[in-house]
Design a protein around this motif. Structure first.
Motif, PDB file in Angstrom:
ATOM      1  N   SER A 110      51.813  28.952  -9.863  1.00 24.18           N
ATOM      2  CA  SER A 110      50.126  29.402  -9.921  1.00 24.18           C
ATOM      3  C   SER A 110      49.778  28.668 -11.530  1.00 24.18           C
ATOM      4  O   SER A 110      48.504  28.618 -11.791  1.00 24.18           O
ATOM      5  N   GLY A 111      50.714  28.870 -12.118  1.00 19.91           N
ATOM      6  CA  GLY A 111      50.094  28.453 -14.045  1.00 19.91           C
ATOM      7  C   GLY A 111      49.361  29.888 -14.442  1.00 19.91           C
ATOM      8  O   GLY A 111      49.140  30.105 -15.667  1.00 19.91           O
ATOM      9  N   GLU A 112      48.880  31.534 -13.817  1.00 17.68           N
ATOM     10  CA  GLU A 112      48.494  32.359 -14.240  1.00 17.68           C
ATOM     11  C   GLU A 112      49.321  32.993 -15.029  1.00 17.68           C
ATOM     12  O   GLU A 112      50.160  33.046 -15.203  1.00 17.68           O
ATOM     13  N   SER A 113      48.121  33.076 -16.391  1.00 14.30           N
ATOM     14  CA  SER A 113      48.893  34.384 -16.551  1.00 14.30           C
ATOM     15  C   SER A 113      48.216  35.776 -17.157  1.00 14.30           C
ATOM     16  O   SER A 113      47.387  36.032 -17.108  1.00 14.30           O
ATOM     17  N   TYR A 114      49.252  37.132 -17.225  1.00 15.99           N
ATOM     18  CA  TYR A 114      48.761  38.247 -17.438  1.00 15.99           C
ATOM     19  C   TYR A 114      48.818  39.178 -18.707  1.00 15.99           C
ATOM     20  O   TYR A 114      49.917  39.025 -19.619  1.00 15.99           O
ATOM     21  N   GLN A 115      48.031  40.067 -18.965  1.00 16.06           N
ATOM     22  CA  GLN A 115      47.534  41.064 -19.821  1.00 16.06           C
ATOM     23  C   GLN A 115      48.173  41.756 -20.013  1.00 16.06           C
ATOM     24  O   GLN A 115      49.578  42.206 -21.161  1.00 16.06           O
ATOM     25  N   LEU A 116      48.692  42.190 -18.470  1.00 12.00           N
ATOM     26  CA  LEU A 116      50.461  43.722 -18.814  1.00 12.00           C
ATOM     27  C   LEU A 116      51.048  43.235 -17.521  1.00 12.00           C
ATOM     28  O   LEU A 116      50.236  42.300 -16.811  1.00 12.00           O
ATOM     29  N   ILE A 117      52.036  43.531 -17.731  1.00 12.62           N
ATOM     30  CA  ILE A 117      53.410  43.093 -16.502  1.00 12.62           C
ATOM     31  C   ILE A 117      54.136  44.316 -16.431  1.00 12.62           C
ATOM     32  O   ILE A 117      54.201  45.261 -17.558  1.00 12.62           O
ATOM     33  N   PHE A 118      53.869  45.541 -15.445  1.00 11.33           N
ATOM     34  CA  PHE A 118      54.767  47.052 -15.221  1.00 11.33           C
ATOM     35  C   PHE A 118      56.356  45.991 -14.373  1.00 11.33           C
ATOM     36  O   PHE A 118      56.034  45.699 -13.266  1.00 11.33           O
ATOM     37  N   LEU A 119      56.921  46.870 -15.065  1.00 15.52           N
ATOM     38  CA  LEU A 119      58.078  46.797 -14.703  1.00 15.52           C
ATOM     39  C   LEU A 119      58.669  47.644 -14.190  1.00 15.52           C
ATOM     40  O   LEU A 119      59.304  49.029 -15.721  1.00 15.52           O
TER      41      LEU A 119
END
Length: 184
Positions: A110-119
């Motif tokens: 989708s080309g979206e970027s994320y400020q936070l990614i929780f793994l």
């Protein structure tokens, strides 16, 4: 288990029944958000291996605009949806059922970027390098993004994985939090 701070503070959250998920304790969640910034002014978050959805809901409560919750277990999806509804956050949440790497590929398209990614995978998951490298390849982050990996402290992660550099690590009993950002 509750929402620690923000607009839906003190809402109690349900845990996924059984022992297949391991909810992040309130103490660890509070410490995590003190490290990454207690409040946010918009942005998107991705809660991969979401379990009960506690981390993504906490981010929404603290000002993240939208969170995508991903888990492959049907009971977890049901609990995430119930917790989101209980906190009245349905309009700011997207819930997806699927395997982590496959869903990352779909989201990355989708080309979206994320400020936070929780793994926050199960402790027996040892493919974190592959996930971080895929996140980088798919350009799902920017230089201001933060990835938080919750893992068993005996599972050693490198300080550098692909273009990501660990800028902080915190230990809480058997749990370790590793914080990554794109290197300069």
């Amino acid at each position: 288990m509750r929402v620690v701070a923000g607009s839906v503070r003190n809402h109690q959250l349900k845990a996924v029944p059984g022992d297949k998920t391991r909810p992040t304790t309130d103490k660890i969640k509070e410490s995590m958000f003190n490290i990454i910034g207690p409040y946010f002014d918009g942005g998107k978050a991705l809660d991969l291996f979401a379990g009960s959805g506690g981390l993504g809901i906490e981010a929404l409560s603290r000002g993240i605009e939208e969170t995508v919750f991903v888990d492959q277990a049907a009971p977890a999806i049901k609990i995430i949806q119930e917790n989101i509804a209980k906190c009245h956050l349905e309009e700011r949440a997207i819930v997806k059922k699927g395997e982590a790497l496959q869903t990352l590929k779909q989201l990355g398209a989708s080309g979206e970027s994320y400020q936070l990614i929780f793994l926050d995978p199960p402790y027996n998951f040892h493919e974190m390098d592959a996930l971080l490298i895929k996140i980088e390849e798919l350009k799902m982050v920017t230089t201001s993004s933060i990835i938080i990996v919750e893992h068993e402290k005996t599972y050693e992660l490198e300080d550098t994985i692909g273009g990501f550099k660990r800028f902080k690590q915190a230990l809480y009993g058997i749990t370790s939090l590793s914080f990554y950002e794109l290197g300069e």
